[in-house]
Enzyme design. Structure first.
Site, PDB file in Angstrom:
ATOM      1  N   HIS A 123       0.662  -1.202  -0.496  1.00 57.67           N
ATOM      2  CA  HIS A 123       0.121  -0.248   0.039  1.00 57.67           C
ATOM      3  C   HIS A 123       0.588   1.093  -0.161  1.00 57.67           C
ATOM      4  CE1 HIS A 123      -3.458   2.666   2.668  1.00 57.67           C
ATOM      5  NE2 HIS A 123      -3.257   3.123   0.523  1.00 57.67           N
ATOM      6  N   GLU A 126       2.204   1.610  -3.501  1.00 54.68           N
ATOM      7  CA  GLU A 126       1.258   1.912  -4.071  1.00 54.68           C
ATOM      8  C   GLU A 126       1.181   3.280  -4.379  1.00 54.68           C
ATOM      9  OE1 GLU A 126      -3.125   3.865  -3.998  1.00 54.68           O
ATOM     10  OE2 GLU A 126      -2.922   1.549  -3.177  1.00 54.68           O
ATOM     11  N   HIS A 127       1.327   4.007  -3.075  1.00 49.45           N
ATOM     12  CA  HIS A 127       1.080   5.442  -3.016  1.00 49.45           C
ATOM     13  C   HIS A 127       2.755   7.048  -3.166  1.00 49.45           C
ATOM     14  CE1 HIS A 127      -2.190   7.346  -0.085  1.00 49.45           C
ATOM     15  NE2 HIS A 127      -1.994   5.671  -0.205  1.00 49.45           N
ATOM     16  N   GLU A 224      -4.514   7.318   6.669  1.00 47.75           N
ATOM     17  CA  GLU A 224      -5.372   6.675   6.145  1.00 47.75           C
ATOM     18  C   GLU A 224      -6.207   5.412   7.160  1.00 47.75           C
ATOM     19  OE1 GLU A 224      -3.792   5.662   2.207  1.00 47.75           O
ATOM     20  OE2 GLU A 224      -6.496   4.240   1.817  1.00 47.75           O
TER      21      GLU A 224
HETATM   22 ZN   LIG Z   1      -4.255   4.181   0.723  1.00 49.04          ZN
END
Ligand SMILES: [Zn+2]
Length: 1027
Positions: A123, A126-127, A224
């Site tokens: 994750h 991905e950012h 998040e």
């Molecule tokens: Zn995210």
């Protein structure tokens, strides 16, 4: 997990794309006359089947195109597509193209990204991938690119064992631009340490300029995930998966948990990227009408030809070993202060099913799942929902083919302590009974018909991708998976040959299946305190053994990051459309308006594949306030209670076998030309296959004339489920709710909206249900129904294909003949503006949602397009960098709606008070950053505004905005050309006109945790803070 970019692009569906022709025909003469005038020449069909004999097709099996061997070409009749499957000879990368005549084109690249723990490494990666690459060294690439494009969809998502990057666009230049950026981002990202600190996690001084201030932990992904798992539904589903499939990828949380994200180190990301983002481990997808060979050429030349092939067995997830006995798990969730602590349990049972690559089995289990739990005729509904001891099914109840092994789960929310044990007994009894008794044939037929209709209606491009991703990730046959008619046929044959077919499936997958998990989530009243304590401990642990030098590093990094965030970026390197590349406006659609039996009717002949869509709008403005507030509840229950001719079970079977469920919503619509009046209406929508249109009208007629609320036990269940669902909505779309609340402080129409759908509605309904007997509620609902279903209050829109118009109009006219005529006394009501105020609402979340709203101008006013451009400018240049990047909120933005209200808002915001201050200082910022408003940023803002105006819509929705909002195609055209014509001077004038002085009518609102009230009160001493 989806990166929620809607906060960047748009919060709402685009407001108006008016699709409307005034036909000369205004009153009905004869039906034949109407039909002939309605018929017209439709230009290019939207869904022309594109099936070509392999011999004559432009691509050939066995041919090599730019280093890709074409392995398989097949038509897919169900979706009117040609499928081409290719493999790159050098790297083995799979490429799948769905060739269609659709102008919407989709591109996606996904990698198998197995999580090795719950640190959220895939994750964070991905950012980080979207923080700049070799060719495009620009931070927050994704966002910067969105504002230079007219893409209709852009996203990136971390799944349980894959990461996907995808977008769609109707413009080929734009499509190629986006492709260049995406591919460079995934294959050659910069992965800078500073970006890691910003996006992943970091230790930092609370005041970065003060070395003596406390040390805190921050990071976009870190925050998040606190927000994401603050939602009990999501957390429950995640833990269920972890416990059900503990041994491989799914035992971990790919998106990360708060306490484990700080285990990710920058070097781990670089290593992981090298291994998992290799072309051999990638799958690339494209859909649409643009030239596939151009894509192949670019991918091969720029990227794949520079790599060798590697063995990628490391990234596959094996099947889970089956258990020999059932297991149990218990977890704790966030409490909900609005209901008793002993009534907040969630309980669920999940059972492992089959391998996702077993396509037919997968499909049949999906059907079986629908039979078991959906609707009042299903066994689970009868045993678990009917006794009314909970707040209804948990979200995601049903069959989930989202992993290597698929699973079925059923859960209940808001269950009392005493009933938790009961759940498992009920579950076992239900499946046992279903395995003995099977299903009523009418029920089976109804579910199959409903699924077939849904399939026909959902032949939408994005769904094809989503439907295929998991299967493809595990090397399943994605092409065969789209042959849905074959699957239905096989199943129908099997059912015919074996009357006990489903009973045997239940026996296999439920009775004899030991891979069964029962999971309970109880509320923990100290949840938030414990979370904070765990965070404090985490910081201490991270600081253990820290030397003076390390402390110095934390301080230095804080300063460096601040400078890094502030440093100007050269986004000019990114590809960008020019104004000449922007596509033309929507073509004028073929809509005719006529009056039949006194009812104003829009007939829209879209070339839709065999489906007719019906929309009825009843004007309900004349309802008293008490009745109006109950309208949403009325909408929710009235089509679920049957009619006086058919009880709710018979009615459900009848409905599902002939048409889609009837969807009703209460709508408040402001006059788009002057914003001086508004109307309240009930919009009823449904659709059916062309062959079932006659039945569709009959069933609707039965419902409207013979609705009934007599079954008070059923009514109680529906009301309880309604209230439980409302609460969940706030957490999911907190920013929309915050905007509803702040808008409610500005106009009386918005105030009514909040009473009908906002936090105010939830408060009102909870109280109302407590204080009124079920009989009293029943009588109120009955009386509402008797007041509104009249021909005199009705407007209708029908979308159907041209050759079906005659049939539809005949049935439609019969339908109208039977409706009563009760004259509505109030057509519209006046809008008035309110005095400025501020409200704070407590919600059970660790983070906040903020909004500020002021009244600007009506939609059709000449300033509206420039205000929309300004909203886009503020979002990208002010709110996003300051509220998100510096202040830590997950999202932020500005928008103006067709109601003339200008909103600024934040999403999952840890610093609400500071954000409100940022909202208030907008003019100050605009003054000191005049240089930011230049030709390029203006153009970007205009593109973003155009994205909204030209948002694609499905065939069934063409004309909906016109029908609901009452604006014309000409207004759309005018609005669009005004957006394109906005100049720098226009924007400066708008800023002076609307921002120099505090507006006369504005509202501010925060939805946030209780703990922040004092801080907020302190901050806004001079405003009346109502909590
Ligand atoms: Zn995210």
């Amino acid at each position: 997990m989806f990166r929620n970019l809607k906060y960047v692009k748009s919060l709402q569906r685009p407001l108006i794309r008016v699709l409307h022709i005034k036909s000369p025909l205004q009153s009905s003469s004869s039906l034949k006359g109407i039909v002939s005038s309605v018929k017209s020449n439709v230009e290019l069909p939207r869904e022309v089947p594109y099936i070509i004999d392999g011999q004559n097709y432009r691509y050939k099996e066995g041919s090599i195109y730019h280093g890709f061997l074409c392995e398989r070409i097949e038509p897919i009749a169900d979706f009117g597509l040609m499928s081409c499957t290719l493999r790159h000879l050098g790297t083995g990368t799979e490429f799948w193209h769905l060739d269609s005549r659709d102008i919407q084109n989709v591109f996606s690249i996904h990698f198998r990204t197995k999580p090795l723990d719950s640190s959220g490494l895939p994750h964070v990666l991905e950012h980080l991938v979207l923080c700049g690459s070799k060719n495009w060294p620009v931070r927050d690439l994704f966002f910067k690119m969105i504002i230079r494009s007219v893409a209709t969809f852009t996203n990136a998502m971390t799944g349980p064992d894959y990461t996907m990057y995808h977008f769609s666009s109707k413009n080929e230049i734009d499509f190629r631009n986006m492709q260049q950026v995406y591919l460079d981002a995934v294959f050659r990202p910069n992965l800078l340490f500073m970006d890691f600190l910003q996006e992943g996690w970091r230790l930092e001084h609370k005041n970065i300029h003060d070395q003596n201030s406390d040390i805190v932990i921050k990071g976009v992904v870190y925050n998040e995930m606190i927000g994401s798992f603050g939602d009990n539904s999501r957390f429950f589903k995640q833990k269920m998966l972890n416990y059900l499939l503990p041994n491989n990828s799914y035992g971990h949380i790919a998106t990360g948990t708060q306490l484990e994200i700080p285990n990710v180190e920058h070097e781990d990301l670089i290593k992981y990227h090298r291994k998992y983002y290799h072309p051999s481990n990638a799958r690339i997808f494209s859909y649409g009408s643009f030239d596939m060979k151009k894509t192949l050429e670019f991918i091969d030349k720029e990227y794949l030809s520079h790599y060798d092939r590697i063995d990628t067995s490391f990234s596959s997830t094996p099947s889970e070993d089956r258990w020999s006995k059932p297991r149990y798990a218990s977890i704790q969730g966030r409490p909900d202060s609005s209901i008793n602590l002993d009534h907040q349990n969630r309980v669920g049972i999940a059972m492992l099913m089959c391998d996702v690559t077993d396509i037919q089995e997968n499909f049949e289990l999906k059907v079986l799942s629908e039979l078991l739990f959906r609707g009042p005729n299903s066994p689970f509904h009868k045993s678990m929902i009917k006794p009314n001891f909970s707040g209804g099914y948990t979200k995601w109840t049903g069959y989930l083919p989202t992993c290597r092994d698929t699973y079925f789960n059923v859960g209940l929310q808001d269950v009392a302590d005493d009933d938790v044990e009961l759940f498992e007994v009920l579950f076992d009894d239900t499946v046992y009974k279903a395995s003995r008794e099977g299903f009523d044939s009418k029920h089976v037929e109804a579910i199959l018909s409903a699924l077939e209709l849904l399939r026909k209606q959902q032949s939408e491009y994005k769904r094809l991708l989503y439907k295929s991703t998991v299967l493809w990730n595990h090397d399943g046959d994605v092409v065969s998976n789209l042959r849905i008619s074959d699957m239905f046929e096989t199943l129908r044959d099997r059912l015919k040959n074996n009357p006990k077919y489903f009973e045997q499936k239940i026996e296999k997958y439920f009775i004899n299946n030991k891979h069964k998990l029962t999971i309970t989530m109880r509320p923990n009243e100290f949840h938030e305190i414990e979370r904070q304590q765990a965070e404090a401990k985490l910081i201490l642990r991270k600081l253990e053994g820290t030397s003076d030098q390390d402390f110095e590093k934390i301080y230095e990094n804080g300063l460096k990051l601040e400078a890094f965030q502030k440093a100007p970026q050269n986004i000019e390197v990114l590809p960008c459309l020019s104004i000449n590349d922007v596509q033309k406006p929507f073509p004028r659609p073929q809509i005719n308006e006529l009056t039949l039996r006194g009812v104003s009717t829009m007939i829209n002949h879209e070339p839709i594949a065999g489906i007719t869509y019906l929309k009825c709008m009843f004007n309900t403005t004349g309802l008293s306030l008490n009745d109006a507030i109950l309208l949403p509840l009325f909408c929710r229950v009235f089509s679920e209670m049957g009619s006086s001719n058919h009880d709710h079970r018979q009615f459900d079977n009848l409905l599902l076998s002939k048409m889609a469920r009837v969807e009703c919503t209460a709508k408040i619509v402001e006059n788009v030309t002057d914003c001086k009046t508004y109307r309240l209406g009930l919009l009823m929508k449904t659709y059916a296959l062309d062959k079932n249109v006659c039945d569709m009208f009959r069933i609707c007629e039965d419902l409207l004339l013979n609705f009934q609320f007599e079954d008070t036990e059923l009514l109680k269940i529906l009301i309880r489920n309604y209230i439980s669902k409302l609460k969940l909505e706030v957490k999911k779309t907190g920013d929309l709710h915050a905007m509803l609340c702040s808008s409610a402080l500005v106009t009386n129409a918005a105030q009514l909206k909040s009473l009908l759908s906002g936090v105010d509605h939830i408060h009102y309904m909870k109280k109302y249900v407590k204080e009124n007997s079920i009989e009293a509620i029943r009588d109120s609902l009955k009386s509402i129904g008797s007041k509104i279903f009249s021909r005199s209050n009705l407007r209708v829109a029908i979308n159907t294909s041209e050759n079906n118009v005659f049939n539809v109009l005949g049935d439609y006219e019969r339908f109208l003949t039977h409706l009563p005529t009760i004259k509505q006394t109030v057509d519209s009501k006046e809008i008035f503006l309110l005095e400025p105020s501020f409200r704070y609402y407590n919600i059970d979340m660790p983070i906040s949602f903020c909004a500020k709203t002021f009244f600007a101008v009506p939609y059709a006013h000449e300033d509206h397009p420039a205000l929309r451009v300004l909203a886009k400018f503020l979002t990208s240049k002010y709110l996003w960098p300051v509220v998100r990047e510096k202040n830590g909120a997950y999202g932020a933005g500005a928008r103006i709606g067709f109601d003339g209200l200008f909103n600024v808002h934040s999403y999952r915001d840890p610093n609400a008070a500071k954000t409100m201050d940022i909202f208030d200082k907008t003019y100050e910022w605009l003054q000191t950053h005049r240089d930011k408003l230049d030709e390029q940023s203006l153009f970007e803002a205009k593109l973003a505004a155009l994205q909204l105006v030209d948002w694609p819509i499905s065939a069934g929705e063409v004309g909906l905005d016109s029908f609901v909002l009452g604006a014309t195609y000409d207004i759309y055209l005018q609005y669009r050309s005004r957006v394109l014509a906005v100049t720098l001077d226009d924007v400066q004038n708008i800023i002076e006109k609307y921002y120099r002085n505090e507006p006369k009518h504005f509202g501010k609102c925060i939805l946030g945790p209780k703990s922040k009230v004092i801080e907020v009160k302190e901050m806004f001493k001079d405003v009346n803070v109502k909590v």
